[in-house]
Enzyme design. Structure first.
Site, PDB file in Angstrom:
ATOM      1  CB  CYS A 148      62.458  15.558 -15.620  1.00 47.02           C
ATOM      2  SG  CYS A 148      61.641  13.909 -14.932  1.00 47.02           S
ATOM      3  N   GLY A 155      48.386  16.582 -18.513  1.00 50.01           N
ATOM      4  CA  GLY A 155      49.128  15.163 -18.006  1.00 50.01           C
ATOM      5  C   GLY A 155      48.198  14.602 -16.921  1.00 50.01           C
TER       6      GLY A 155
END
EC number: 1.3.1.-
Length: 358
Positions: free
Chosen positions: A115, A241
């Site tokens: 992330c 994603g």
């Protein structure tokens, strides 16, 4: 495998993550904060996602018994196989979080080392760990030793252009016991800018020392690209994603293209509305009537994209406060656009991280 595109019966093998068996060339739904919740996951599962992950969960939040963190542990049998993803920068906290996750009985436990959001990476978690590979290995080792679950990792190529050390990282992570690795083809410094570089992902996969499945991630927005990258880089599967946000049909379209070499027709108006309804109902079921309605509002534009004159309907949908009212507008859309054929447009990879609540 390299070379030309292969279809149909050529894809017969299986991919194994420890004891979890997936079909050949599995399609994984990426863990996305504020996106990959149970209502979204169910429509992706319906449309062919082979393995899914929860939104990432803070190890510190789990230990503090934070309500939001605990709620992200909700998983359901129809989602299996499913992994719970955690993040953190402290060995003891991650190990303790792993033991908490154990109790909820997912199929695997994933560690987020990818992330890039400042509030995560800046605190030495997520992609922030890419600055200290020795720490990454210690954190991973602590989790592997704390859980009975297969442990996997999602990460990036490196911190910046000068530290693309994913080849070393992959070997060391495998050595401490992870069972699969997903690699996003950008550095942390890139965030989501520019094109994902899959060449290093391919090098990791083709390293003779690497025995675990390697999944590629980044910029897959069409069935053609998915198969092209599978053949060019030899990855075991692909993690999707942003392309799935508002378009869960991407999974079934890739599977169809792999099997036949032909593109599926895009979803009909009826399919779009029915998937939107299912997402809405699951949202209310899991989040309650107020939050469920409010958080569903961001999805209508994507589900109804491409319909002429849809703006008025969309504006109504984002102001309504009950499921009955929303269902009524969806009925109108279904009736008034019956038979309309939506042209296939390229999927736009939205940078949802810019709006991430973290």
């Amino acid at each position: 495998m390299t070379g030309g595109v292969l279809f149909g019966p050529h894809f017969t093998a299986m991919v194994k993550i420890d004891t979890i068996t997936l079909p050949d060339f599995p399609l994984l739904l990426a863990p996305m904060e504020d996106v990959s919740d149970p209502p979204f996951r169910v429509v992706c599962k319906d449309n062919g996602a082979d393995l899914m992950y929860t939104e990432f969960i803070s190890s510190e939040g789990l230990i503090r018994d934070a309500i939001k963190s605990r709620k992200k542990l909700d998983i359901f049998d129809y989602e299996r196989p499913i992994g719970i993803q955690i993040f953190g920068g402290d060995e003891d906290s991650l190990a303790m979080a792993a033991r908490i996750v154990d109790v909820t009985n997912p199929d695997l436990l994933d560690i987020n080392f990818g992330c890039p959001v400042k509030k995560v990476a800046g605190k030495g978690a997520g992609a922030g760990v890419l600055k200290d590979i020795d720490l990454m290995i210690r954190l991973t080792d602590a989790v592997v030793k704390a859980t009975r679950l297969p442990v996997t990792v999602k990460t990036r190529l490196g911190w910046d252009e000068q530290s693309k050390n994913i080849e070393e990282v992959a070997e060391r992570l495998q050595d401490v016991g992870i069972k699969a690795l997903a690699i996003h083809g950008r550095t942390r410094s890139q965030m989501y800018k520019g094109e994902a570089d899959w060449s290093l992902i391919g090098k990791v996969k083709n390293n003779p020392r690497i025995k675990i499945p390697i999944f590629g991630n980044g910029d897959i927005d069409s069935p053609q690209k998915a198969v092209e990258y599978k053949n060019r880089y030899g990855v075991d599967g692909i993690m999707i994603g942003r392309a799935a946000i508002g378009y869960p049909w991407i999974f079934r379209e890739i599977k169809h293209f792999v099997a036949t070499g032909e593109m599926m027709a895009p979803p009909t108006v009826d399919e779009r509305v029915e998937v939107c309804r299912r997402h809405l109902r699951k949202s209310l079921e899991w989040k309650g009537p107020i939050v469920g309605i409010n958080e569903m509002r961001r999805h209508y534009a994507n589900y109804l994209k491409g319909l002429p004159g849809i703006k008025d309907y969309r504006n109504r949908l984002v102001t309504l406060k009950t499921m009955e009212e929303v269902e009524g507008v969806l009925d109108e859309v279904q009736k008034n656009y019956a038979g309309y054929v939506i042209e296939r447009d390229p999927i736009v990879l939205e940078n949802y991280h810019e709006h991430c609540p973290l």
